[in-house]
Each structure stands twice: as C-alpha cells, then as structure tokens.
Design a protein around this motif. Structure first.
Motif, mmCIF file in Angstrom:
data_model
loop_
_atom_site.group_PDB
_atom_site.id
_atom_site.type_symbol
_atom_site.label_atom_id
_atom_site.label_comp_id
_atom_site.label_asym_id
_atom_site.label_seq_id
_atom_site.Cartn_x
_atom_site.Cartn_y
_atom_site.Cartn_z
ATOM 1 N N ARG A 114 -6.032 -6.115 -16.556
ATOM 2 C CA ARG A 114 -4.768 -5.601 -16.009
ATOM 3 C C ARG A 114 -4.210 -6.557 -14.956
ATOM 4 N N ARG A 115 -5.075 -7.148 -14.152
ATOM 5 C CA ARG A 115 -4.608 -8.110 -13.145
ATOM 6 C C ARG A 115 -3.927 -9.300 -13.818
ATOM 7 N N GLU A 116 -4.518 -9.794 -14.887
ATOM 8 C CA GLU A 116 -3.929 -10.919 -15.618
ATOM 9 C C GLU A 116 -2.584 -10.514 -16.225
ATOM 10 N N TYR A 117 -2.522 -9.332 -16.802
ATOM 11 C CA TYR A 117 -1.266 -8.826 -17.347
ATOM 12 C C TYR A 117 -0.189 -8.788 -16.257
ATOM 13 N N GLU A 118 -0.537 -8.269 -15.103
ATOM 14 C CA GLU A 118 0.419 -8.187 -14.000
ATOM 15 C C GLU A 118 0.911 -9.567 -13.577
ATOM 16 N N ALA A 119 -0.003 -10.536 -13.500
ATOM 17 C CA ALA A 119 0.383 -11.898 -13.126
ATOM 18 C C ALA A 119 1.360 -12.486 -14.140
ATOM 19 N N ALA A 129 4.897 -16.651 -4.749
ATOM 20 C CA ALA A 129 3.797 -16.990 -3.839
ATOM 21 C C ALA A 129 3.067 -15.737 -3.354
ATOM 22 N N ALA A 130 3.802 -14.656 -3.165
ATOM 23 C CA ALA A 130 3.218 -13.404 -2.681
ATOM 24 C C ALA A 130 2.543 -12.613 -3.798
ATOM 25 N N ALA A 131 2.885 -12.887 -5.029
ATOM 26 C CA ALA A 131 2.409 -12.090 -6.162
ATOM 27 C C ALA A 131 0.892 -11.948 -6.235
ATOM 28 N N PRO A 132 0.104 -13.006 -6.068
ATOM 29 C CA PRO A 132 -1.352 -12.812 -6.168
ATOM 30 C C PRO A 132 -1.889 -11.790 -5.163
ATOM 31 N N ARG A 133 -1.385 -11.817 -3.943
ATOM 32 C CA ARG A 133 -1.856 -10.850 -2.942
ATOM 33 C C ARG A 133 -1.359 -9.444 -3.276
ATOM 34 N N VAL A 134 -0.122 -9.338 -3.737
ATOM 35 C CA VAL A 134 0.409 -8.031 -4.142
ATOM 36 C C VAL A 134 -0.433 -7.463 -5.271
ATOM 37 N N ILE A 135 -0.772 -8.298 -6.235
ATOM 38 C CA ILE A 135 -1.606 -7.851 -7.361
ATOM 39 C C ILE A 135 -2.981 -7.428 -6.866
ATOM 40 N N GLU A 136 -3.545 -8.183 -5.948
ATOM 41 C CA GLU A 136 -4.852 -7.837 -5.393
ATOM 42 C C GLU A 136 -4.828 -6.467 -4.717
ATOM 43 N N ILE A 137 -3.803 -6.225 -3.916
ATOM 44 C CA ILE A 137 -3.688 -4.933 -3.226
ATOM 45 C C ILE A 137 -3.441 -3.805 -4.223
ATOM 46 N N MET A 138 -2.528 -4.039 -5.152
ATOM 47 C CA MET A 138 -2.244 -3.017 -6.159
ATOM 48 C C MET A 138 -3.500 -2.713 -6.985
ATOM 49 N N ALA A 139 -4.290 -3.732 -7.288
ATOM 50 C CA ALA A 139 -5.522 -3.527 -8.056
ATOM 51 C C ALA A 139 -6.488 -2.632 -7.293
ATOM 52 N N GLU A 140 -6.582 -2.842 -5.993
ATOM 53 C CA GLU A 140 -7.448 -1.995 -5.177
ATOM 54 C C GLU A 140 -6.938 -0.551 -5.169
ATOM 55 N N VAL A 200 0.842 -1.200 0.000
ATOM 56 C CA VAL A 200 0.000 0.000 0.000
ATOM 57 C C VAL A 200 0.876 1.248 0.000
ATOM 58 N N HIS A 201 1.887 1.259 0.836
ATOM 59 C CA HIS A 201 2.780 2.419 0.907
ATOM 60 C C HIS A 201 3.473 2.649 -0.442
ATOM 61 N N ALA A 202 3.961 1.586 -1.048
ATOM 62 C CA ALA A 202 4.643 1.722 -2.333
ATOM 63 C C ALA A 202 3.704 2.276 -3.400
ATOM 64 N N ALA A 203 2.460 1.818 -3.395
ATOM 65 C CA ALA A 203 1.492 2.292 -4.384
ATOM 66 C C ALA A 203 1.106 3.750 -4.145
ATOM 67 N N ARG A 204 0.951 4.108 -2.892
ATOM 68 C CA ARG A 204 0.484 5.461 -2.576
ATOM 69 C C ARG A 204 1.588 6.512 -2.549
ATOM 70 N N HIS A 205 2.784 6.133 -2.108
ATOM 71 C CA HIS A 205 3.812 7.140 -1.838
ATOM 72 C C HIS A 205 5.115 6.975 -2.619
ATOM 73 N N GLU A 206 5.306 5.818 -3.251
ATOM 74 C CA GLU A 206 6.578 5.580 -3.941
ATOM 75 C C GLU A 206 6.403 5.387 -5.446
ATOM 76 N N ALA A 246 4.888 3.215 -7.217
ATOM 77 C CA ALA A 246 4.917 1.859 -7.766
ATOM 78 C C ALA A 246 3.726 1.697 -8.699
ATOM 79 N N GLU A 247 3.987 1.308 -9.923
ATOM 80 C CA GLU A 247 2.940 1.165 -10.923
ATOM 81 C C GLU A 247 2.667 -0.283 -11.304
ATOM 82 N N LYS A 248 3.581 -1.187 -10.997
ATOM 83 C CA LYS A 248 3.430 -2.597 -11.332
ATOM 84 C C LYS A 248 3.731 -3.438 -10.105
#
Length: 71
Positions: free
Chosen positions: A55-60, A36-47, A5-11, A13-15
C-alpha cells in the motif's frame, strides 16, 4: 506532521494525495514541495491506517502520478 495525523483521524483522509492536495494546499501551490513531503506523509498515513509495504508503494506511485497531472 500534526496536520497529516489530524486529517487521517478526523477528516477521513484515506490517501496521501488527500492530505497533500485537499487537506493542505501544498500540492496545489508547490508540487515540488509536495513531492518532497510525500514520503513522510505516506509514513505517517501508514502508521495511522495500518498500511503494508504494498500500500505504501501504491501511495507513492499515486502521489507521483497526481502531482505530474497537476503540472
């Protein structure tokens, strides 16, 4: 999760791979753990970024490809 969340909001991070390999060292230290962490990271980034299913599929796919290259 808070780091994502911090990376998406303040740093600017686009991918998901930005978080997994650049904002945290996980993708560099343990590619299996990053995968293993990627699906959750993608879920949070998507939110945070308002990503749709396409876009979620592309990220995966992108994460999988980049982590394969890292091996």
């Amino acid at each position: 999760e808070a780091e994502v969340v911090h990376a998406a909001r303040h740093e600017l991070a686009e991918k998901a791979i930005d978080v997994l390999a650049r904002r945290t060292p996980l993708g560099l230290l343990d590619t299996a753990a990053a995968a293993a962490a990627a699906p959750r990271v993608i879920e949070i980034m998507a939110e945070e970024r308002g990503w749709d299913a396409v876009r979620r599929e592309y990220e995966a796919e992108w994460v999988t490809e980049r982590l394969r290259v890292a091996l």
